[in-house]
Design a protein around this motif. Structure first.
Motif, PDB file in Angstrom:
ATOM      1  N   HIS A   1      12.335  12.437  47.503  1.00  0.00           N
ATOM      2  CA  HIS A   1      12.467  11.963  45.919  1.00  0.00           C
ATOM      3  C   HIS A   1      12.547  13.204  45.343  1.00  0.00           C
ATOM      4  O   HIS A   1      12.578  14.523  45.732  1.00  0.00           O
ATOM      5  N   SER A   2      13.357  13.061  44.249  1.00  0.00           N
ATOM      6  CA  SER A   2      13.920  14.208  43.239  1.00  0.00           C
ATOM      7  C   SER A   2      12.993  14.509  42.292  1.00  0.00           C
ATOM      8  O   SER A   2      12.043  13.727  41.764  1.00  0.00           O
ATOM      9  N   ALA A   3      12.775  15.641  41.517  1.00  0.00           N
ATOM     10  CA  ALA A   3      12.207  16.003  40.613  1.00  0.00           C
ATOM     11  C   ALA A   3      13.217  16.744  39.619  1.00  0.00           C
ATOM     12  O   ALA A   3      14.561  16.665  39.700  1.00  0.00           O
ATOM     13  N   ALA A   4      12.654  17.235  38.252  1.00  0.00           N
ATOM     14  CA  ALA A   4      13.762  17.850  37.302  1.00  0.00           C
ATOM     15  C   ALA A   4      14.430  18.940  37.794  1.00  0.00           C
ATOM     16  O   ALA A   4      14.094  19.539  38.639  1.00  0.00           O
ATOM     17  N   SER A   5      15.427  19.124  37.108  1.00  0.00           N
ATOM     18  CA  SER A   5      16.552  20.028  37.505  1.00  0.00           C
ATOM     19  C   SER A   5      15.931  21.381  36.910  1.00  0.00           C
ATOM     20  O   SER A   5      15.404  21.695  35.981  1.00  0.00           O
ATOM     21  N   GLY A   6      16.132  22.740  37.698  1.00  0.00           N
ATOM     22  CA  GLY A   6      15.904  23.788  37.237  1.00  0.00           C
ATOM     23  C   GLY A   6      17.175  24.913  37.332  1.00  0.00           C
ATOM     24  O   GLY A   6      18.280  24.418  37.548  1.00  0.00           O
ATOM     25  N   PRO A   7      17.187  25.921  36.927  1.00  0.00           N
ATOM     26  CA  PRO A   7      18.335  26.775  36.708  1.00  0.00           C
ATOM     27  C   PRO A   7      18.797  27.264  37.985  1.00  0.00           C
ATOM     28  O   PRO A   7      18.149  27.400  39.033  1.00  0.00           O
ATOM     29  N   VAL A   8      20.042  27.594  38.312  1.00  0.00           N
ATOM     30  CA  VAL A   8      20.591  27.980  39.227  1.00  0.00           C
ATOM     31  C   VAL A   8      20.805  29.701  39.331  1.00  0.00           C
ATOM     32  O   VAL A   8      21.233  30.280  38.524  1.00  0.00           O
ATOM     33  N   THR A   9      20.108  30.217  40.107  1.00  0.00           N
ATOM     34  CA  THR A   9      20.144  31.668  40.253  1.00  0.00           C
ATOM     35  C   THR A   9      19.883  32.133  41.944  1.00  0.00           C
ATOM     36  O   THR A   9      19.829  31.261  42.604  1.00  0.00           O
TER      37      THR A   9
ATOM     38  N   GLY B   1      19.642  26.449  42.995  1.00  0.00           N
ATOM     39  CA  GLY B   1      18.809  25.583  41.938  1.00  0.00           C
ATOM     40  C   GLY B   1      19.174  24.078  41.623  1.00  0.00           C
ATOM     41  O   GLY B   1      19.507  23.539  42.673  1.00  0.00           O
ATOM     42  N   GLY B   2      19.247  23.884  40.471  1.00  0.00           N
ATOM     43  CA  GLY B   2      19.597  22.452  40.162  1.00  0.00           C
ATOM     44  C   GLY B   2      18.462  21.582  40.621  1.00  0.00           C
ATOM     45  O   GLY B   2      17.351  21.814  40.126  1.00  0.00           O
ATOM     46  N   ILE B   3      18.809  20.315  40.951  1.00  0.00           N
ATOM     47  CA  ILE B   3      17.743  19.345  41.221  1.00  0.00           C
ATOM     48  C   ILE B   3      16.935  19.889  42.326  1.00  0.00           C
ATOM     49  O   ILE B   3      17.402  20.388  43.282  1.00  0.00           O
ATOM     50  N   ARG B   4      15.485  19.393  42.268  1.00  0.00           N
ATOM     51  CA  ARG B   4      14.499  20.034  43.364  1.00  0.00           C
ATOM     52  C   ARG B   4      14.268  18.706  44.436  1.00  0.00           C
ATOM     53  O   ARG B   4      14.044  17.480  43.662  1.00  0.00           O
ATOM     54  N   TYR B   5      13.818  18.913  45.268  1.00  0.00           N
ATOM     55  CA  TYR B   5      13.346  17.778  46.036  1.00  0.00           C
ATOM     56  C   TYR B   5      12.129  17.947  46.842  1.00  0.00           C
ATOM     57  O   TYR B   5      11.593  19.186  47.113  1.00  0.00           O
ATOM     58  N   ALA B   6      11.633  16.960  47.196  1.00  0.00           N
ATOM     59  CA  ALA B   6      10.105  16.645  48.117  1.00  0.00           C
ATOM     60  C   ALA B   6      10.190  15.560  48.991  1.00  0.00           C
ATOM     61  O   ALA B   6      10.906  14.588  48.688  1.00  0.00           O
ATOM     62  N   THR B   7       9.560  15.867  50.215  1.00  0.00           N
ATOM     63  CA  THR B   7       9.457  14.796  51.084  1.00  0.00           C
ATOM     64  C   THR B   7       8.027  14.789  51.720  1.00  0.00           C
ATOM     65  O   THR B   7       7.735  15.761  52.090  1.00  0.00           O
ATOM     66  N   ASP B   8       7.831  13.584  52.400  1.00  0.00           N
ATOM     67  CA  ASP B   8       6.652  13.596  53.155  1.00  0.00           C
ATOM     68  C   ASP B   8       6.962  13.517  54.648  1.00  0.00           C
ATOM     69  O   ASP B   8       6.192  13.295  55.538  1.00  0.00           O
ATOM     70  N   ALA B   9       8.406  13.495  54.884  1.00  0.00           N
ATOM     71  CA  ALA B   9       8.690  13.186  56.194  1.00  0.00           C
ATOM     72  C   ALA B   9       8.548  14.425  57.250  1.00  0.00           C
ATOM     73  O   ALA B   9       8.450  15.599  56.576  1.00  0.00           O
TER      74      ALA B   9
ATOM     75  N   GLY C   1       7.868  25.446  43.763  1.00  0.00           N
ATOM     76  CA  GLY C   1       7.082  24.840  45.067  1.00  0.00           C
ATOM     77  C   GLY C   1       7.965  23.661  45.564  1.00  0.00           C
ATOM     78  O   GLY C   1       7.527  23.238  46.425  1.00  0.00           O
ATOM     79  N   LEU C   2       9.070  23.498  44.904  1.00  0.00           N
ATOM     80  CA  LEU C   2       9.936  22.259  45.338  1.00  0.00           C
ATOM     81  C   LEU C   2      11.321  22.816  46.015  1.00  0.00           C
ATOM     82  O   LEU C   2      11.884  23.760  45.282  1.00  0.00           O
ATOM     83  N   ALA C   3      12.038  22.226  46.934  1.00  0.00           N
ATOM     84  CA  ALA C   3      13.079  22.656  47.538  1.00  0.00           C
ATOM     85  C   ALA C   3      14.124  22.394  46.774  1.00  0.00           C
ATOM     86  O   ALA C   3      14.512  21.323  46.100  1.00  0.00           O
ATOM     87  N   THR C   4      15.286  23.271  46.694  1.00  0.00           N
ATOM     88  CA  THR C   4      16.540  22.988  46.487  1.00  0.00           C
ATOM     89  C   THR C   4      17.636  22.795  47.241  1.00  0.00           C
ATOM     90  O   THR C   4      18.801  22.417  47.356  1.00  0.00           O
TER      91      THR C   4
END
Length: 410
Positions: free
Chosen positions: A139-147, A167-175, A186-189
């Motif tokens: 699932h995705s979370a809010a977008s962050g800055p690209v750096t 950066g940009g959209i951040r992702y997380a998963t339970d897989a 704390g979330l992956a880009t």
């Protein structure tokens, strides 16, 4: 009975006069349109839009495509879902440049084609409802800055590339066995989700590492080449608006949300698919049109008396003003003008000074004393309300003429 032609007055213009007056502006607009189209065509030559592997534009991706070809990897462009789905296989990397502009039906078909293909699928900035359709379990979370960010993960490609513009959209998963890299809060880009066998799905929060003008910065080139060069064949899927599959499975477009995905991921739908040269040409034409409108617009300010280059008969001026009043349905203004002119002409005849012409208390007794047989309401005639219709206005004109004649002959 013979009819006489009504002579043209200064209030009417012939087509030739209109053409003479506007041909300069029309010619200027035509030149601007031709110049804008030519400039847009020149700028768009060889350019195919954002993230296109054929485009040398700063936001194109021709540089990474050429580097992949130099390493022996074939690069093909797909513009329809059938082409993209048909190319999926264990020896193929499928890059989806615009997952958010696909319809839900297209996303589901694409997922079915890639799930068991044992290849790699790279999704560029998917967001919102498109993520669970194309990468179930994420699932995705809010977008962050690209750096510039360090990888902070065990993915070999990320460790070899090191710091990259992520950066940009951040992702997380339970897989299980999923690899999260380049974290932001704390979330992956960059999220790699394993599929059946040796296949996997890569979610990238932003497309910056593939842009021509960003490829030589940080470890962008290394990361891009390793993500796209793990298989001998790369299919670069650029969703097209004229893809027949976009009308299948329902009439809805997009990913079923309110459009926040496209805003967060930098995708702009139809606008994002237009070559930048045409966008610049349209902007230049709009600016030129605005400047022409300012140039030709009516100047605001006080009226200035101007000497006419030719003499105009009083009858023409009167007729022209009357036509303007009639066109504007301004009976009140016409009646006020007629009454004011009558008062100005009869005031000297009855011994009233010009400064008292508009004073009923001074003018009306003087006029009544001059008339032999005052008839009717002089106040209503000289200072009354506006006529209700054209018939009343004509009647008022006749009464004012009669009053003036009587004052002059008394």
């Amino acid at each position: 009975m013979t009819t006489t032609a009504v002579p043209a007055t200064s209030a009417s213009r012939t087509p030739h006069q209109i053409w003479q007056r506007t041909r300069g502006l029309l010619l200027a607009v035509l030149i601007l349109v031709i110049a804008g189209l030519a400039l847009a065509a020149l700028r768009s030559g060889g350019q195919h839009g954002r993230l296109d592997p054929r485009s040398p534009d700063p936001y194109g991706s021709r540089a990474v495509a050429e580097l992949l070809k130099a390493r022996g990897i074939s690069v093909d462009v797909a513009t329809t879902l059938d082409e993209a789905a048909g190319a999926a296989g264990p020896d193929t990397t499928l890059l989806v440049a615009g997952p958010n502009v696909l319809t839900p039906y297209q996303q589901q078909r694409l997922r079915m084609a890639t799930a068991g293909a044992l290849g790699r699928t790279v999704l560029i900035a998917p967001g919102g409802a498109s993520v669970p359709r194309l990468a179930p379990g994420a699932h995705s979370a809010a977008s962050g800055p690209v750096t510039a960010r360090p990888p902070r993960c065990d993915l070999p490609a990320a460790r070899a590339a090191g710091t990259a513009d992520m950066g940009g959209i951040r992702y997380a998963t339970d897989a299980h066995r999923a690899t999260a890299c380049y974290p932001d809060s704390g979330l992956a880009t960059l999220l790699v989700m394993p599929e059946q066998g040796a296949g996997d799905t890569v979610l990238l929060g932003s497309p910056d590492i593939f842009y021509n003008d960003r490829l030589d910065q940080q470890g962008n080139a290394s990361l891009a080449l390793q993500l796209l060069g793990s298989r001998p064949h790369l299919v670069w899927y650029l969703p097209s608006l004229d893809d027949p599959s976009a009308t299948e499975g329902g009439t809805g477009t997009g990913n079923g949300n309110d459009g926040s995905d496209e805003e967060a991921s930098g995708e702009s739908g139809f606008i994002g698919l237009i070559p930048s040269g045409w966008l610049w040409g349209t902007l230049q034409l709009a600016l030129a049109a605005a400047l022409a409108a300012i140039w030709r617009a009516r100047r605001l300010g006080p009226l200035v008396t101007e000497h006419l280059p030719v003499a105009i008969r009083a009858s023409e001026s009167t007729e022209g003003r009357a036509r303007l009043y009639r066109k504007a349905d301004a009976r009140d203004r016409a009646a006020a003008t007629l009454r004011s002119a009558t008062r100005a002409r009869i005031s000297p005849l009855v011994g009233v000074s010009p400064r008292d012409t508009d004073s009923p208390e001074v003018l009306l007794p003087a006029v009544a004393a001059r008339l032999r047989t005052p008839d009717g309401d002089l106040g209503a005639l000289l200072f009354g309300p506006a006529p209700a219709d054209d018939t009343a206005l004509i009647l008022l004109t006749g009464q004012l003429d009669a009053l003036e004649r009587e004052v002059r002959t008394s």
